[in-house]
Scaffold this motif. Structure first.
Motif, PDB file in Angstrom:
ATOM      1  N   MET A 109       6.130  28.825   6.668  1.00  0.00           N
ATOM      2  CA  MET A 109       7.153  28.916   7.701  1.00  0.00           C
ATOM      3  C   MET A 109       6.529  28.674   9.070  1.00  0.00           C
ATOM      4  O   MET A 109       5.558  29.331   9.442  1.00  0.00           O
ATOM      5  N   LYS A 110       7.066  27.717   9.816  1.00  0.00           N
ATOM      6  CA  LYS A 110       6.546  27.387  11.137  1.00  0.00           C
ATOM      7  C   LYS A 110       7.188  28.288  12.186  1.00  0.00           C
ATOM      8  O   LYS A 110       8.414  28.389  12.268  1.00  0.00           O
ATOM      9  N   THR A 111       6.349  28.929  12.981  1.00  0.00           N
ATOM     10  CA  THR A 111       6.848  29.916  13.941  1.00  0.00           C
ATOM     11  C   THR A 111       6.570  29.489  15.376  1.00  0.00           C
ATOM     12  O   THR A 111       5.639  28.732  15.653  1.00  0.00           O
ATOM     13  N   CYS A 112       7.387  30.028  16.284  1.00  0.00           N
ATOM     14  CA  CYS A 112       7.245  29.695  17.707  1.00  0.00           C
ATOM     15  C   CYS A 112       7.542  30.930  18.548  1.00  0.00           C
ATOM     16  O   CYS A 112       8.463  31.703  18.244  1.00  0.00           O
ATOM     17  N   PHE A 113       6.765  31.102  19.606  1.00  0.00           N
ATOM     18  CA  PHE A 113       6.958  32.207  20.550  1.00  0.00           C
ATOM     19  C   PHE A 113       7.238  31.617  21.934  1.00  0.00           C
ATOM     20  O   PHE A 113       6.513  30.733  22.402  1.00  0.00           O
ATOM     21  N   ILE A 114       8.302  32.089  22.573  1.00  0.00           N
ATOM     22  CA  ILE A 114       8.672  31.634  23.916  1.00  0.00           C
ATOM     23  C   ILE A 114       8.718  32.840  24.837  1.00  0.00           C
ATOM     24  O   ILE A 114       9.277  33.887  24.481  1.00  0.00           O
ATOM     25  N   ILE A 174      13.795  22.995  20.144  1.00  0.00           N
ATOM     26  CA  ILE A 174      12.498  23.229  19.495  1.00  0.00           C
ATOM     27  C   ILE A 174      12.645  23.198  17.978  1.00  0.00           C
ATOM     28  O   ILE A 174      11.827  22.591  17.271  1.00  0.00           O
ATOM     29  N   LYS A 175      13.678  23.832  17.477  1.00  0.00           N
ATOM     30  CA  LYS A 175      13.889  23.825  16.026  1.00  0.00           C
ATOM     31  C   LYS A 175      14.194  22.410  15.528  1.00  0.00           C
ATOM     32  O   LYS A 175      13.710  21.994  14.462  1.00  0.00           O
ATOM     33  N   LYS A 176      14.959  21.690  16.315  1.00  0.00           N
ATOM     34  CA  LYS A 176      15.349  20.337  15.909  1.00  0.00           C
ATOM     35  C   LYS A 176      14.167  19.370  15.978  1.00  0.00           C
ATOM     36  O   LYS A 176      13.939  18.597  15.039  1.00  0.00           O
ATOM     37  N   HIS A 177      13.410  19.395  17.081  1.00  0.00           N
ATOM     38  CA  HIS A 177      12.371  18.395  17.311  1.00  0.00           C
ATOM     39  C   HIS A 177      11.058  18.736  16.608  1.00  0.00           C
ATOM     40  O   HIS A 177      10.396  17.842  16.057  1.00  0.00           O
ATOM     41  N   TYR A 178      10.678  20.003  16.638  1.00  0.00           N
ATOM     42  CA  TYR A 178       9.379  20.405  16.087  1.00  0.00           C
ATOM     43  C   TYR A 178       9.462  20.968  14.669  1.00  0.00           C
ATOM     44  O   TYR A 178       8.430  21.279  14.067  1.00  0.00           O
ATOM     45  N   ARG A 198      -0.788  33.785  20.757  1.00  0.00           N
ATOM     46  CA  ARG A 198      -1.349  32.452  20.480  1.00  0.00           C
ATOM     47  C   ARG A 198      -2.126  32.436  19.167  1.00  0.00           C
ATOM     48  O   ARG A 198      -2.259  31.389  18.533  1.00  0.00           O
ATOM     49  N   GLU A 199      -2.631  33.589  18.776  1.00  0.00           N
ATOM     50  CA  GLU A 199      -3.317  33.694  17.490  1.00  0.00           C
ATOM     51  C   GLU A 199      -2.326  33.860  16.338  1.00  0.00           C
ATOM     52  O   GLU A 199      -2.607  33.459  15.212  1.00  0.00           O
ATOM     53  N   LYS A 200      -1.185  34.435  16.632  1.00  0.00           N
ATOM     54  CA  LYS A 200      -0.220  34.776  15.577  1.00  0.00           C
ATOM     55  C   LYS A 200       0.775  33.657  15.280  1.00  0.00           C
ATOM     56  O   LYS A 200       1.149  33.439  14.122  1.00  0.00           O
ATOM     57  N   TYR A 201       1.212  32.926  16.319  1.00  0.00           N
ATOM     58  CA  TYR A 201       2.287  31.939  16.164  1.00  0.00           C
ATOM     59  C   TYR A 201       1.728  30.514  16.129  1.00  0.00           C
ATOM     60  O   TYR A 201       0.688  30.225  16.705  1.00  0.00           O
ATOM     61  N   ASP A 202       2.486  29.630  15.464  1.00  0.00           N
ATOM     62  CA  ASP A 202       2.070  28.231  15.389  1.00  0.00           C
ATOM     63  C   ASP A 202       2.234  27.525  16.731  1.00  0.00           C
ATOM     64  O   ASP A 202       1.443  26.637  17.075  1.00  0.00           O
ATOM     65  N   MET A 203       3.276  27.888  17.467  1.00  0.00           N
ATOM     66  CA  MET A 203       3.528  27.284  18.780  1.00  0.00           C
ATOM     67  C   MET A 203       3.851  28.389  19.782  1.00  0.00           C
ATOM     68  O   MET A 203       4.557  29.349  19.445  1.00  0.00           O
ATOM     69  N   VAL A 204       3.336  28.250  21.001  1.00  0.00           N
ATOM     70  CA  VAL A 204       3.603  29.235  22.054  1.00  0.00           C
ATOM     71  C   VAL A 204       3.945  28.491  23.337  1.00  0.00           C
ATOM     72  O   VAL A 204       3.224  27.585  23.760  1.00  0.00           O
TER      73      VAL A 204
END
Length: 262
Positions: free
Chosen positions: A1-6, A25-29, A76-82
């Motif tokens: 599962m790809k994760t992102c933090f904003i 972000i969900k659509k493009h990445y 930044r260590e936990k999520y795939d994208m920040v």
């Protein structure tokens, strides 16, 4: 599962300018799960956003800069994208008071500023192509919330021809509508069958006033920003010196005039 933090803190308008990003972000990445960190004002904007899986409140007033920096190191260590969107617009696009070119050169102002909307600036900030330009943020409410609000306004329209919302304050203390009473009195004189709704935070209670055709929600806990933001969609006109509320009205494509304070 790809994760992102904003992370995006700021006033309501600041956060609204980034409210379209989770969907893009969900659509493009191809991100599956988004965690969005924001402050009190941001919660009013982002609550109910279906593209945010975990909306987190942060009380920035109780966290030091060092503590917030450490938190970003951890995510930044936990999520795939920040994406840390702090000061994105403020420092990179808005007028920088320390940049003397703004004061010295009209040409520099015209060449440098005003080329893109703030929504597009935020789209750039997360590395998306300009094909996404023009996408705006919006607020999400349940069908029941819409029905209740529209029903309330419709009920007022049985008695009044126009319902006008007048906002008295913004997110900073210099934004005060000190001419509110005289302006509202002129509106009622010009439109004898109009109803005026006053809104604003607790810092402008001294500007509120009583009138048979005025309802005041100034400083109200039950009619806070999120409730007022929905009313913008259904009233006949919003007058606001708060850019955040004006942006909300624009997101509904509802009539709005933004007033500049002197």
């Amino acid at each position: 599962m790809k994760t992102c933090f904003i992370s995006r803190l700021g006033g309501c308008g600041d956060v609204l300018h980034s409210a379209h990003l989770p969907e893009l972000i969900k659509k493009h990445y191809g991100v599956d799960h988004i965690t969005f960190e924001t402050n009190y004002m941001g919660m009013h904007i982002l609550t109910g956003n279906p593209f945010i899986d975990d909306l987190q409140f942060i009380d920035a007033h109780k966290m030091s800069y060092n503590r917030m920096s450490k938190n970003l190191e951890w995510v930044r260590e936990k999520y795939d994208m920040v994406f840390n969107l702090a000061n994105t617009i403020e420092l990179e696009y808005c007028t920088n008071e320390n940049d003397q070119r703004y004061y010295r050169s009209t040409k520099w102002r015209r060449d440098t500023l005003g080329k893109k909307s703030y929504y597009d600036v935020m789209t750039d900030a997360i590395g998306l192509p300009d094909t996404y330009y023009g996408t705006r943020g919006k607020l999400y409410y349940t069908d029941e919330e819409h029905a209740l609000c529209q029903g309330w306004i419709d009920e007022k329209h049985k008695t009044y021809d126009k319902v006008i919302l007048v906002n008295l304050s913004g997110s900073t203390l210099h934004k005060k509508f000190i001419q509110a009473k005289s302006i509202v009195e002129k509106l009622i004189q010009r439109y004898p069958k109009c109803l005026v709704i006053l809104t604003g935070d607790e810092y402008c209670k001294d500007q509120a006033f009583e009138h048979p055709q005025v309802i005041s929600y100034v400083g109200s806990q039950t009619n806070g920003f999120r409730s007022v933001a929905l009313k913008c969609k259904y009233v006949d006109l919003t007058l606001s010196l708060e850019s955040g509320l004006a942006l909300v009205a624009h997101s509904w494509d509802a009539p709005c005039l933004q007033l500049l304070t002197a």
